[in-house]
Design a protein around this motif. Structure first.
Motif, PDB file in Angstrom:
ATOM      1  N   LEU A 229       0.495  -1.036   0.053  1.00  0.00           N
ATOM      2  CA  LEU A 229       0.329   0.407   0.206  1.00  0.00           C
ATOM      3  C   LEU A 229       0.609   1.280  -0.292  1.00  0.00           C
ATOM      4  O   LEU A 229       0.239   1.979  -0.721  1.00  0.00           O
ATOM      5  N   GLY A 230       1.895   1.342   1.157  1.00  0.00           N
ATOM      6  CA  GLY A 230       3.023   2.530   0.613  1.00  0.00           C
ATOM      7  C   GLY A 230       3.215   2.629  -0.757  1.00  0.00           C
ATOM      8  O   GLY A 230       3.472   4.326  -0.468  1.00  0.00           O
ATOM      9  N   LEU A 231       3.367   1.549  -1.499  1.00  0.00           N
ATOM     10  CA  LEU A 231       4.117   2.140  -2.591  1.00  0.00           C
ATOM     11  C   LEU A 231       3.094   2.491  -3.435  1.00  0.00           C
ATOM     12  O   LEU A 231       3.541   3.572  -4.682  1.00  0.00           O
ATOM     13  N   ILE A 253      -5.090  10.136   0.091  1.00  0.00           N
ATOM     14  CA  ILE A 253      -4.107  10.007   0.886  1.00  0.00           C
ATOM     15  C   ILE A 253      -2.435  10.408   0.578  1.00  0.00           C
ATOM     16  O   ILE A 253      -2.306   9.550  -0.823  1.00  0.00           O
ATOM     17  N   TRP A 254      -1.398  11.636   0.474  1.00  0.00           N
ATOM     18  CA  TRP A 254      -1.326  11.790  -0.509  1.00  0.00           C
ATOM     19  C   TRP A 254       0.754  10.832   0.046  1.00  0.00           C
ATOM     20  O   TRP A 254       1.056  10.918  -1.232  1.00  0.00           O
ATOM     21  N   ALA A 255       0.467  10.499   1.242  1.00  0.00           N
ATOM     22  CA  ALA A 255       2.052  10.506   2.004  1.00  0.00           C
ATOM     23  C   ALA A 255       1.632   9.410   2.893  1.00  0.00           C
ATOM     24  O   ALA A 255       0.471   9.609   4.485  1.00  0.00           O
ATOM     25  N   ALA A 256       2.309   8.643   2.687  1.00  0.00           N
ATOM     26  CA  ALA A 256       2.106   7.438   4.751  1.00  0.00           C
ATOM     27  C   ALA A 256       4.058   6.481   4.220  1.00  0.00           C
ATOM     28  O   ALA A 256       4.695   6.994   3.549  1.00  0.00           O
ATOM     29  N   ASP A 257       4.031   5.937   6.118  1.00  0.00           N
ATOM     30  CA  ASP A 257       4.889   6.004   6.150  1.00  0.00           C
ATOM     31  C   ASP A 257       5.126   3.992   6.517  1.00  0.00           C
ATOM     32  O   ASP A 257       3.791   3.771   7.346  1.00  0.00           O
ATOM     33  N   VAL A 258       5.606   3.627   6.258  1.00  0.00           N
ATOM     34  CA  VAL A 258       5.076   1.809   6.652  1.00  0.00           C
ATOM     35  C   VAL A 258       6.045   1.401   7.658  1.00  0.00           C
ATOM     36  O   VAL A 258       6.843   1.114   8.133  1.00  0.00           O
ATOM     37  N   GLY A 278      -0.020  10.420  15.752  1.00  0.00           N
ATOM     38  CA  GLY A 278      -0.009  10.567  14.033  1.00  0.00           C
ATOM     39  C   GLY A 278      -0.837   9.597  13.587  1.00  0.00           C
ATOM     40  O   GLY A 278      -2.009   9.103  14.796  1.00  0.00           O
ATOM     41  N   ILE A 279      -1.649   9.364  12.600  1.00  0.00           N
ATOM     42  CA  ILE A 279      -2.608   8.768  12.017  1.00  0.00           C
ATOM     43  C   ILE A 279      -1.823   6.962  11.181  1.00  0.00           C
ATOM     44  O   ILE A 279      -1.497   7.545  10.882  1.00  0.00           O
ATOM     45  N   VAL A 280      -2.029   6.101  12.076  1.00  0.00           N
ATOM     46  CA  VAL A 280      -1.834   4.945  12.244  1.00  0.00           C
ATOM     47  C   VAL A 280      -3.166   3.914  12.126  1.00  0.00           C
ATOM     48  O   VAL A 280      -4.208   4.134  12.536  1.00  0.00           O
ATOM     49  N   VAL A 281      -2.561   3.879  10.468  1.00  0.00           N
ATOM     50  CA  VAL A 281      -3.260   2.568  10.197  1.00  0.00           C
ATOM     51  C   VAL A 281      -3.469   1.495  10.242  1.00  0.00           C
ATOM     52  O   VAL A 281      -2.616   0.400   9.238  1.00  0.00           O
ATOM     53  N   ALA A 282      -4.252  -0.143  10.504  1.00  0.00           N
ATOM     54  CA  ALA A 282      -4.255  -1.115  10.372  1.00  0.00           C
ATOM     55  C   ALA A 282      -3.914  -2.006   9.188  1.00  0.00           C
ATOM     56  O   ALA A 282      -4.856  -1.626   7.662  1.00  0.00           O
ATOM     57  N   CYS A 283      -3.168  -3.117   8.655  1.00  0.00           N
ATOM     58  CA  CYS A 283      -3.215  -3.477   7.556  1.00  0.00           C
ATOM     59  C   CYS A 283      -3.255  -5.564   7.511  1.00  0.00           C
ATOM     60  O   CYS A 283      -3.240  -5.289   8.374  1.00  0.00           O
ATOM     61  N   GLY A 284      -3.073  -5.638   5.880  1.00  0.00           N
ATOM     62  CA  GLY A 284      -3.415  -6.898   6.721  1.00  0.00           C
ATOM     63  C   GLY A 284      -2.601  -7.545   6.363  1.00  0.00           C
ATOM     64  O   GLY A 284      -2.048  -8.950   7.273  1.00  0.00           O
ATOM     65  N   ASN A 285      -0.863  -6.916   6.590  1.00  0.00           N
ATOM     66  CA  ASN A 285       0.321  -6.734   7.010  1.00  0.00           C
ATOM     67  C   ASN A 285       1.002  -5.686   7.474  1.00  0.00           C
ATOM     68  O   ASN A 285       0.969  -5.140   6.641  1.00  0.00           O
ATOM     69  N   GLY A 286       1.782  -5.716   8.438  1.00  0.00           N
ATOM     70  CA  GLY A 286       1.545  -4.688   9.469  1.00  0.00           C
ATOM     71  C   GLY A 286       0.756  -3.083   9.640  1.00  0.00           C
ATOM     72  O   GLY A 286      -0.842  -3.120   9.508  1.00  0.00           O
ATOM     73  N   SER A 287       1.221  -1.536   9.566  1.00  0.00           N
ATOM     74  CA  SER A 287      -0.161  -0.814   9.592  1.00  0.00           C
ATOM     75  C   SER A 287       1.302   0.402   8.632  1.00  0.00           C
ATOM     76  O   SER A 287       2.226   0.416   8.736  1.00  0.00           O
ATOM     77  N   LEU A 288      -0.258   1.350   8.326  1.00  0.00           N
ATOM     78  CA  LEU A 288       0.206   2.557   7.868  1.00  0.00           C
ATOM     79  C   LEU A 288       0.265   3.974   8.708  1.00  0.00           C
ATOM     80  O   LEU A 288      -0.344   3.826   9.048  1.00  0.00           O
ATOM     81  N   ARG A 289       1.686   4.819   8.340  1.00  0.00           N
ATOM     82  CA  ARG A 289       1.065   5.863   9.565  1.00  0.00           C
ATOM     83  C   ARG A 289       1.092   6.796   7.717  1.00  0.00           C
ATOM     84  O   ARG A 289       1.769   6.908   7.501  1.00  0.00           O
ATOM     85  N   LEU A 290      -0.133   7.651   8.225  1.00  0.00           N
ATOM     86  CA  LEU A 290      -0.795   8.493   7.436  1.00  0.00           C
ATOM     87  C   LEU A 290      -0.440   9.812   7.537  1.00  0.00           C
ATOM     88  O   LEU A 290      -0.535  10.698   8.829  1.00  0.00           O
ATOM     89  N   THR A 291       0.482  10.343   6.411  1.00  0.00           N
ATOM     90  CA  THR A 291       1.218  11.685   6.863  1.00  0.00           C
ATOM     91  C   THR A 291       0.706  13.262   5.788  1.00  0.00           C
ATOM     92  O   THR A 291       0.931  14.305   6.966  1.00  0.00           O
ATOM     93  N   GLU A 292       0.551  12.346   4.758  1.00  0.00           N
ATOM     94  CA  GLU A 292      -0.598  13.912   4.568  1.00  0.00           C
ATOM     95  C   GLU A 292      -1.874  13.369   3.828  1.00  0.00           C
ATOM     96  O   GLU A 292      -2.247  12.501   3.509  1.00  0.00           O
ATOM     97  N   LEU A 293      -3.175  14.265   3.913  1.00  0.00           N
ATOM     98  CA  LEU A 293      -4.446  13.584   3.755  1.00  0.00           C
ATOM     99  C   LEU A 293      -5.266  15.185   3.141  1.00  0.00           C
ATOM    100  O   LEU A 293      -4.225  16.169   3.510  1.00  0.00           O
ATOM    101  N   GLN A 294      -6.262  14.593   2.632  1.00  0.00           N
ATOM    102  CA  GLN A 294      -7.308  15.490   1.639  1.00  0.00           C
ATOM    103  C   GLN A 294      -8.565  15.295   1.910  1.00  0.00           C
ATOM    104  O   GLN A 294      -8.915  14.067   1.196  1.00  0.00           O
ATOM    105  N   LYS A 295      -9.729  15.481   2.605  1.00  0.00           N
ATOM    106  CA  LYS A 295     -10.591  15.545   2.572  1.00  0.00           C
ATOM    107  C   LYS A 295     -11.284  16.416   1.347  1.00  0.00           C
ATOM    108  O   LYS A 295     -11.288  17.678   0.591  1.00  0.00           O
TER     109      LYS A 295
END
Length: 318
Positions: A229-231, A253-258, A278-295
């Motif tokens: 997902l990060g890729l 979601i414009w940017a995220a850390d794995v 920050g904003i951390v979201v669960a994934c199928g394996n590992g998680s993402l920290r979302l760093t830039e977003l837009q509504k």
């Protein structure tokens, strides 16, 4: 050396600028017809057309170059463009992200050289920069090749490599490759002025195809591994922009850390949404920290600013 240039977006405009500033005579530019763009859907000229007009270079914008088109208007415009090419004194056509297929009738007039944003034969096709990032490639580059009727199959005149950095998005890598392509085409044409260049056939092994990016690909499936997902997030920045839905609202979601840490929560569940974590979201394996977003209707914001106006604690991305 007199150069006809065919291209459309910023990637191509960079090469046109470098050729023009290097002193090559450019009697004619081909680019795609103006398209509606923006919220007001106003007609918008391509980056290549804008540069050409600013510097007094003639612009031709046919709908097609295929004189055998079944569409009468396209066939007529292609015939007129073909006649214009035949009437123009030039030595070579340089093509970069033009967006129209060059038929045999065009390729046979004078040599045609393409600037392609990948290490051919890897990532032939429409979206080589996006697909290289999405696939997790460590490096990419630019290939200068002679054009033939196949899709990016022509023999190579020059190739240069560049690493794909961990923080690269399609936006940043595009700019690097555009600068590299502009430098390389100037060098290649200058060498051609001195002596014929050896054209090296592409290797038969390692062929991949970079399919055009579809808007539907933007929706993230959080059941996939965080690394994948990060890729995708990096690959889809700036277009089409990766996204997920929260309470029926589409969030870009414009940017995220794995992050490697797994969670027992369902994929898409927001694990944290505060200034500390920050904003951390669960994934199928590992998680993402979302760093830039837009509504919708909003600006691109850092996570800390985003959650001030759009609380995510306890929410889930789907």
């Amino acid at each position: 050396m007199k150069v006809i240039f065919a291209g459309t977006p910023e990637f191509a405009a960079t090469a046109l600028k470098d050729l023009h500033e290097a002193g090559f005579e450019i009697p004619l530019v081909l680019t795609q017809p103006d398209r509606p763009a923006g919220r007001g859907m106003q007609m918008h000229a391509s980056a290549v057309k804008q540069y050409a007009q600013q510097h007094g270079i003639e612009v031709l914008q046919p709908l097609s170059l295929r004189m055998d088109s079944k569409d009468p208007q396209r066939a007529a415009e292609a015939k007129a463009a073909h006649e214009r090419l035949l009437a123009t004194d030039y030595d070579v056509m340089v093509v970069a992200a033009y967006g129209l297929i060059l038929p045999r009738s065009t390729l046979d007039i004078k040599p045609c050289i393409n600037i392609h944003g990948s290490l051919l034969p890897r990532w032939r096709g429409a979206a080589p920069i996006h697909r290289a990032i999405e696939a997790g490639d460590d490096e990419t580059g630019v290939t200068i090749m002679q054009m033939e009727e196949g899709l990016d199959t022509g023999p190579m005149l020059a190739i240069e490599r560049t690493p794909i950095e961990a923080g690269d998005s399609t936006a940043s890598l595009h700019d690097k490759l555009a600068r590299l392509g502009g430098k390389m085409i100037v060098e290649t044409l200058r060498k051609m002025q001195q002596q014929p260049l050896e054209a090296v056939p592409q290797p038969e092994a390692g062929v991949t195809y970079a399919a055009k990016i579809a808007k539907e690909e933007a929706a993230l499936d959080f059941s996939l591994p965080a690394l994948e997902l990060g890729l995708k997030i990096r690959a889809f920045n700036p277009f089409p922009g990766a996204c997920g839905q929260v309470d029926g609202i589409t969030i870009k979601i414009w940017a995220a850390d794995v992050l490697e840490a797994d969670s027992k929560e369902a994929p898409g569940q927001v694990l944290a949404a505060d200034a500390q974590h920050g904003i951390v979201v669960a994934c199928g394996n590992g998680s993402l920290r979302l760093t830039e977003l837009q509504k919708p209707g909003g600006k691109r914001l850092p996570a800390a600013e985003f959650i001030k106006g759009f609380p995510l604690e306890g929410k889930r991305f789907v």
